[in-house]
Write an enzyme that holds these catalytic residues in place. Structure first.
Site, PDB file in Angstrom:
ATOM      1  CE1 TYR A 100      -0.989  -9.485   5.451  1.00  0.00           C
ATOM      2  CE2 TYR A 100       1.266  -9.373   6.253  1.00  0.00           C
ATOM      3  CZ  TYR A 100       0.343  -9.168   5.243  1.00  0.00           C
ATOM      4  OH  TYR A 100       0.739  -8.649   4.043  1.00  0.00           O
ATOM      5  CB  VAL A 150      -0.918   0.021   1.248  1.00  0.00           C
ATOM      6  CG1 VAL A 150      -1.728   1.323   1.307  1.00  0.00           C
ATOM      7  CG2 VAL A 150      -1.857  -1.181   1.246  1.00  0.00           C
ATOM      8  N   GLY A 156      -5.124  -0.971   3.691  1.00  0.00           N
ATOM      9  CA  GLY A 156      -4.423  -2.258   3.625  1.00  0.00           C
ATOM     10  C   GLY A 156      -5.331  -3.373   4.106  1.00  0.00           C
TER      11      GLY A 156
END
Lengths: 172, 172
Positions: free
Chosen positions: A152, A111, A121
């Site tokens: 994540y 990004v 993102g």
């Protein structure tokens, strides 16, 4: 037909209709009011524009020829665009390899720095996961650099589940 | 033409010539003197024979239809066969997904319990790595269960290099 529908009901991951049909993410935070954010699965990307994006986050340069081949042979490519008036700018990229049946592995999530910290993102990753799941891929994996492991995790990725280790081969 | 040459100089990963042209691994230890060990990149595999192999190591059953699709969409498939007289038996399997340019990920490495402890798993992996490298893939990766991490370490795989974590997505 709405954008999301046109993006996610097509079985052709390389469909080229999505970038122009448009739509935007309501939940993206801090985005310029005059800008609209689009996602696309179209692979006819200007590879020099992609290189510029990768340069902006400090990635090592890679041969355009190999980048083209990798994109062609990815199972899924999702790009993210910012449109202001007639100008459209590539602000995000992601792709996944897959066996089209069980496993997918996500690579090259990027990004643009100007667009970071706005939830984009996260939105890009959610589109990628949603599309992979809609294709009945059960095992969605990636290899995360230490500084993005928490990013994540927040998206539902778990490191080393049940002790499974990500491993990389190094030549002798 | 020798076997290794016929296996590794073809650019067609799905080449079907290798299983029948043969050759055997001199370095495989403890293999029955009357048996020869073959490798093949041929994908026309009896999927019930493959299922039997996977059953033998206790893997969960998977739909044959999806296994076929995964094999078709893998970048590389290498099978290992034991031949005694006219009888040929599938004793090993491995495959890799890839973008054909930068990254490959190895999945479903299996060696029949009767053939384990003879260096055959190592030989199978070496063929897979050699072939991936010959295709100019620089990043060869896998996800290893805890009990096979040391096996892969001995082959040159490193867990979490520079803190890179393997991650798996779990639905909410």
């Amino acid at each position: 037909m709405g954008f999301w529908k046109s993006l996610f009901t097509t079985s052709d991951a390389a469909s080229s209709q999505t970038a122009s049909t448009g739509g935007y993410i309501a939940e993206a935070k801090g985005v310029d009011e005059n800008a609209r954010i689009f996602f696309s699965t179209d692979r006819t990307i200007d590879l020099y524009e992609l290189e510029e994006l990768c340069d902006a986050v400090g990635w090592s340069r890679r041969p355009i020829r190999k980048v083209r081949k990798a994109i062609q042979n990815s199972f899924l490519v999702i790009t993210m665009w910012e449109q202001k008036g007639n100008r459209r700018r590539l602000i995000g990229f992601s792709r996944a390899t897959s066996d089209h049946a069980f496993n997918a592995t996500i690579w090259d999530v990027v990004v643009h720095p100007d667009s970071q910290g706005k939830g984009l993102g996260r939105a890009l990753m959610n589109q990628l996961i949603k599309k992979l799941r809609s294709e009945d891929i059960s095992n969605v994996t990636l290899f995360a650099d230490p500084d993005v492991v928490n990013f994540y995790k927040q998206l539902g990725f778990m490191p080393d589940p049940e002790g499974i280790k990500g491993m990389f081969w190094y030549p002798d």
